[in-house]
Design a protein around this motif. Structure first.
Motif: not given
Ligand code: OOG
Ligand code: NI
Length: 437
Positions: A28-33, A53-60, A214-218
């Motif tokens: 589901a993470y792939g679908a979200l990204v 920077r938006l395209g590669q931005e994440r927090h975990g 436990n999560h990686l947030t775009p």
């Protein structure tokens, strides 16, 4: 001898590796990204904050069991140029953890790779039953969070002052492994169930051998649109977006999440496999970021949050700036001729801004919001846990485990703002980004 790899590049590569691993683990993470990429590529009203920077931005996010794990993680993330900022007290929300966020702290480092990691440490003192306490102590003795290989490279980086090509690769490989999901509990099913019953977060942390991501947030440019699309795709988004409401001038952080999946787990006893079961730990989350607020701005925000009415927070950049509610950095207009020194008094600066010679830009909020974080934690727990809302935060214990103080986010924004102002009038200095790494 070859040069050290800049820490921002290690950080960027680490974020990329985690993202690849998580795509594999949580479809589901792939679908979200993909959904977020589509929205970001179109652009939106929040364009001010949709830089390159938006395209590669994440927090975990990860959760740790022992104080030693927190200090080891601090050292590992230090190699990636990520430092602990702020103490987040989640006791107030009845959660048996306290947290910080590791992130780059210099403006140019953030621009190059803004990756952040929200890190929580379980508070074992919040477990009421002494029998369960000692079970947990026994379980956590079996954890070894950082592999010997990762530890060797941390020591080498600290000793040499950095890592070179092959060393960097080997370190990132080992560090990424630290956060992989394994599906094999350290505990028996009985203890797992007892801990779930005490608080599901406890089970998620202490029953497993390592801290699974436990999560990686775009980061998305338009979270309302993304929320709508998530629901259409059948991803069960939270009913409400955490944080401030939609505005013309985005501020702070808005987030929404969904429970991602149930994972198979094997539980052990002394003779081997004891039982199988499922665990829900991993979820999907997206966020949009706006301007950092000053201390005064945060006070107004918190009052608005409590009353549910956000009218008191002006929705106009100029007003947010002149009333000192949000942080700004300043840049010279193309071809503008500025005096050699910062003029005395605020009117002179305002004149240069209104004449268009100096352009103020809101500084992006790089941190988290404890009330939103508590909402995210809670929405992803399988059961509504009994919560001990009497508990108080304990920043001193947290910093002792960490092995250093956490930075004050307000100080970092202030430094960024005044440095940009100084730079405007320092004509003998090059205007380009100066990269120290
Ligand atoms: C961390 C939850 C907090 C956020 O974005 O506020 C968080 C966790 O569930 O471990 O990630
Ligand atoms: Ni999050």
């Amino acid at each position: 001898m070859s040069e050290f790899i800049p820490s921002w590049r290690l950080r960027q590569q680490f974020a990329d590796r985690l993202s690849l691993m998580y795509r594999d683990e949580v479809p589901a993470y792939g679908a979200l990204v993909d959904l977020v990429d589509r929205i970001n590529s179109v652009g939106s009203a929040t364009e001010t904050f949709s830089g390159a920077r938006l395209g590669q931005e994440r927090h975990g996010a990860i959760r740790l069991a022992l104080p030693e794990e927190l200090s080891l993680l601090r050292r590992a993330l230090g190699v990636l140029g990520m430092f602990p900022v702020e103490y987040y007290d989640l006791a107030a929300a009845g959660l048996p953890v306290h947290s910080t966020a590791f992130r780059p702290i210099e403006g140019d480092a953030i621009e190059r790779s803004p990756f952040r990691l929200f890190v929580s440490l379980v508070r074992l003192d919040q477990i009421a039953s002494p029998a369960l306490q000692s079970e947990v102590q026994r379980l956590t003795r079996e954890r070894s969070v950082m592999s010997p290989v990762a530890l060797r490279y941390i020591e080498r980086a600290e000793h040499q002052g950095g890592l070179r090509d092959a060393e960097g690769e080997a370190f990132l490989d080992a560090l990424t492994e630290t956060f992989r999901w394994h599906g094999e509990a350290l505990s028996t099913k009985r203890i797992y169930d007892a801990l779930i019953n005490e608080h599901p977060l406890l089970a998620d942390i202490v029953c497993f051998p390592n801290p699974h991501i436990n999560h990686l947030t775009p980061r998305v440019s338009d979270i309302d649109q993304a929320q709508q699309k998530m629901i259409e795709l059948g991803l069960p988004a939270k009913a409400v977006i955490e944080g401030p409401p939609r505005r013309n001038c985005p501020i702070l952080l808005r987030q929404t999440a969904f429970r991602a999946l149930e994972e198979d787990v094997t539980f052990r006893n002394m003779d081997g496999i004891d039982a199988v079961g499922v665990h829900t730990a991993r979820f999907g989350e997206i966020e949009s970021r706006g301007a950092a607020l000053t201390r005064a701005g945060m006070d107004v925000y918190n009052a608005c949050l409590a009353s549910g009415n956000f009218d008191a927070l002006p929705d106009d950049w100029n007003e947010l700036r002149t009333r000192k509610l949000a942080w700004f950095r300043f840049r010279p207009a193309h071809g503008a001729r500025l005096p050699n020194a910062l003029p005395e008094g605020s009117e002179a600066l305002e004149d240069l801004i209104s004449s268009g010679a100096i352009i103020p830009e809101p500084i992006t909020y790089e941190d988290f919001l404890p009330v939103s974080a508590a909402g995210i934690f809670r929405s992803n727990l399988r059961s509504e846990a009994k919560s001990n809302t009497e508990a108080k935060g304990n920043p001193a214990a947290f910093e002792e485990a960490l092995g250093c103080k956490v930075s004050d986010a307000q100080e970092l924004y202030e430094r960024e703002s005044s440095a940009s102002l100084q730079q405007l009038f320092a004509h003998d200095q090059p205007r380009e980004l100066v990269i120290h790494e």
